[in-house]
Design a protein around this motif. Sequence first.
Motif, PDB file in Angstrom:
ATOM      1  N   ASN A  23       0.825  -1.210   0.000  1.00  0.00           N
ATOM      2  CA  ASN A  23       0.000   0.000   0.000  1.00  0.00           C
ATOM      3  C   ASN A  23       0.863   1.265   0.000  1.00  0.00           C
ATOM      4  O   ASN A  23       0.508   2.275  -0.613  1.00  0.00           O
ATOM      5  CB  ASN A  23      -0.930   0.004   1.213  1.00  0.00           C
ATOM      6  N   LYS A  24       1.999   1.210   0.681  1.00  0.00           N
ATOM      7  CA  LYS A  24       2.918   2.345   0.687  1.00  0.00           C
ATOM      8  C   LYS A  24       3.433   2.618  -0.731  1.00  0.00           C
ATOM      9  O   LYS A  24       3.472   3.768  -1.195  1.00  0.00           O
ATOM     10  CB  LYS A  24       4.087   2.067   1.635  1.00  0.00           C
ATOM     11  N   GLY A  25       3.825   1.532  -1.408  1.00  0.00           N
ATOM     12  CA  GLY A  25       4.310   1.680  -2.783  1.00  0.00           C
ATOM     13  C   GLY A  25       3.218   2.165  -3.712  1.00  0.00           C
ATOM     14  O   GLY A  25       3.465   2.994  -4.603  1.00  0.00           O
ATOM     15  N   LEU A  26       1.987   1.670  -3.492  1.00  0.00           N
ATOM     16  CA  LEU A  26       0.862   2.081  -4.318  1.00  0.00           C
ATOM     17  C   LEU A  26       0.561   3.572  -4.129  1.00  0.00           C
ATOM     18  O   LEU A  26       0.253   4.288  -5.091  1.00  0.00           O
ATOM     19  CB  LEU A  26      -0.364   1.238  -3.959  1.00  0.00           C
ATOM     20  N   MET A  27       0.660   4.021  -2.872  1.00  0.00           N
ATOM     21  CA  MET A  27       0.416   5.436  -2.579  1.00  0.00           C
ATOM     22  C   MET A  27       1.495   6.308  -3.238  1.00  0.00           C
ATOM     23  O   MET A  27       1.193   7.358  -3.807  1.00  0.00           O
ATOM     24  CB  MET A  27       0.422   5.665  -1.071  1.00  0.00           C
ATOM     25  N   LEU A  28       2.744   5.862  -3.154  1.00  0.00           N
ATOM     26  CA  LEU A  28       3.828   6.608  -3.793  1.00  0.00           C
ATOM     27  C   LEU A  28       3.638   6.676  -5.306  1.00  0.00           C
ATOM     28  O   LEU A  28       3.838   7.724  -5.926  1.00  0.00           O
ATOM     29  CB  LEU A  28       5.180   5.967  -3.470  1.00  0.00           C
ATOM     30  N   MET A  29       3.220   5.554  -5.916  1.00  0.00           N
ATOM     31  CA  MET A  29       3.016   5.519  -7.354  1.00  0.00           C
ATOM     32  C   MET A  29       1.851   6.410  -7.761  1.00  0.00           C
ATOM     33  O   MET A  29       1.913   7.128  -8.772  1.00  0.00           O
ATOM     34  CB  MET A  29       2.765   4.083  -7.831  1.00  0.00           C
ATOM     35  N   GLY A  30       0.771   6.396  -6.955  1.00  0.00           N
ATOM     36  CA  GLY A  30      -0.382   7.235  -7.263  1.00  0.00           C
ATOM     37  C   GLY A  30      -0.041   8.717  -7.211  1.00  0.00           C
ATOM     38  O   GLY A  30      -0.409   9.493  -8.101  1.00  0.00           O
ATOM     39  N   SER A  31       0.684   9.125  -6.165  1.00  0.00           N
ATOM     40  CA  SER A  31       1.062  10.529  -6.042  1.00  0.00           C
ATOM     41  C   SER A  31       2.064  10.913  -7.124  1.00  0.00           C
ATOM     42  O   SER A  31       2.044  12.040  -7.644  1.00  0.00           O
ATOM     43  CB  SER A  31       1.647  10.800  -4.652  1.00  0.00           C
ATOM     44  N   PHE A  32       2.948   9.969  -7.486  1.00  0.00           N
ATOM     45  CA  PHE A  32       3.909  10.214  -8.564  1.00  0.00           C
ATOM     46  C   PHE A  32       3.181  10.501  -9.877  1.00  0.00           C
ATOM     47  O   PHE A  32       3.510  11.438 -10.599  1.00  0.00           O
ATOM     48  CB  PHE A  32       4.825   9.000  -8.729  1.00  0.00           C
ATOM     49  N   LEU A  33       2.150   9.685 -10.179  1.00  0.00           N
ATOM     50  CA  LEU A  33       1.405   9.856 -11.425  1.00  0.00           C
ATOM     51  C   LEU A  33       0.611  11.163 -11.428  1.00  0.00           C
ATOM     52  O   LEU A  33       0.469  11.800 -12.474  1.00  0.00           O
ATOM     53  CB  LEU A  33       0.468   8.666 -11.640  1.00  0.00           C
ATOM     54  N   CYS A  34       0.115  11.568 -10.243  1.00  0.00           N
ATOM     55  CA  CYS A  34      -0.616  12.839 -10.158  1.00  0.00           C
ATOM     56  C   CYS A  34       0.297  14.014 -10.519  1.00  0.00           C
ATOM     57  O   CYS A  34      -0.090  14.909 -11.277  1.00  0.00           O
ATOM     58  CB  CYS A  34      -1.187  13.029  -8.754  1.00  0.00           C
ATOM     59  N   VAL A  35       1.513  13.989  -9.969  1.00  0.00           N
ATOM     60  CA  VAL A  35       2.466  15.047 -10.281  1.00  0.00           C
ATOM     61  C   VAL A  35       2.878  14.969 -11.749  1.00  0.00           C
ATOM     62  O   VAL A  35       3.007  15.995 -12.432  1.00  0.00           O
ATOM     63  CB  VAL A  35       3.712  14.950  -9.368  1.00  0.00           C
ATOM     64  N   PHE A  36       3.033  13.736 -12.231  1.00  0.00           N
ATOM     65  CA  PHE A  36       3.430  13.542 -13.628  1.00  0.00           C
ATOM     66  C   PHE A  36       2.405  14.144 -14.589  1.00  0.00           C
ATOM     67  O   PHE A  36       2.763  14.848 -15.535  1.00  0.00           O
ATOM     68  CB  PHE A  36       3.596  12.041 -13.906  1.00  0.00           C
ATOM     69  N   VAL A  37       1.131  13.875 -14.321  1.00  0.00           N
ATOM     70  CA  VAL A  37       0.065  14.415 -15.172  1.00  0.00           C
ATOM     71  C   VAL A  37       0.032  15.937 -15.085  1.00  0.00           C
ATOM     72  O   VAL A  37      -0.166  16.631 -16.082  1.00  0.00           O
ATOM     73  CB  VAL A  37      -1.297  13.817 -14.779  1.00  0.00           C
ATOM     74  N   SER A  38       0.256  16.465 -13.869  1.00  0.00           N
ATOM     75  CA  SER A  38       0.197  17.923 -13.690  1.00  0.00           C
ATOM     76  C   SER A  38       1.285  18.641 -14.490  1.00  0.00           C
ATOM     77  O   SER A  38       1.126  19.801 -14.855  1.00  0.00           O
ATOM     78  CB  SER A  38       0.320  18.276 -12.210  1.00  0.00           C
TER      79      SER A  38
END
Length: 241
Positions: free
Chosen positions: A10-25
Amino acid sequence: MLIRNKALFNKGLMLMGSFLCVFVSLFLPIWGGHGNGLDAADNMFNRLSKGSSYFIPGVKEDALKLEGKSVTITVKVKDAELAPRAVENLVKAGATAEFKDGAITYSGDLGKVLGAALIDADDLFNNRGPAVLERYAATEKNAEKTIVKAWWAVLDPSIKELQKQKLIQEAKVVGQVNKRGLEPGYNFYGINSEKVLDNVLPLVGLLAFYVLYTMWYGYAIFDMFAGIGLGMSKPKTKSEA
């Protein structure tokens, strides 16, 4: 999917999700100006590059030493559409020039020709495009850039022709006019110049973000794989009986 360590996954999933949010932004026009985050970073580096790429005054001194050196050169211009403009440039600089059978033949004072090219390059580098247009009474769209591009188109093949005539030093100066004068003038036209010392904090911040963002993605992948039991560990050594 078999998850062996749910908390780590879940920690890795959260990091990946936030990474993708910044990536899209980074691809959204929310970073100021009229572009996205990548455009903003690219524009900043272009401004800093321009601030350390002004070599025209030094090249002008070298070109000045060639005044009085008469040459006659015949060159083929790769882009035939630039040939008429190149001829106009040369004539404006005091040379005689003719475009015939796909080649330009010009004769004149090499120092004055190079000096005229550098004046146009200097105006373009310093965003004084209207001065170039006025000098040639040009009205077509992007004529100021076409004028400088035509200079480059006729001077670039002139380097080899000068070398064939054993005018090695002259060929070297022409190369410098192209590389350190015309090319920066053309490429940096319309970009504001800034010094690195005046932008230390934004530059350091951008580089720090790059390092952090790379690690961010790496830890996300590492934790997700470790969560499903695909971690990296030192293999146990078997004890001999």
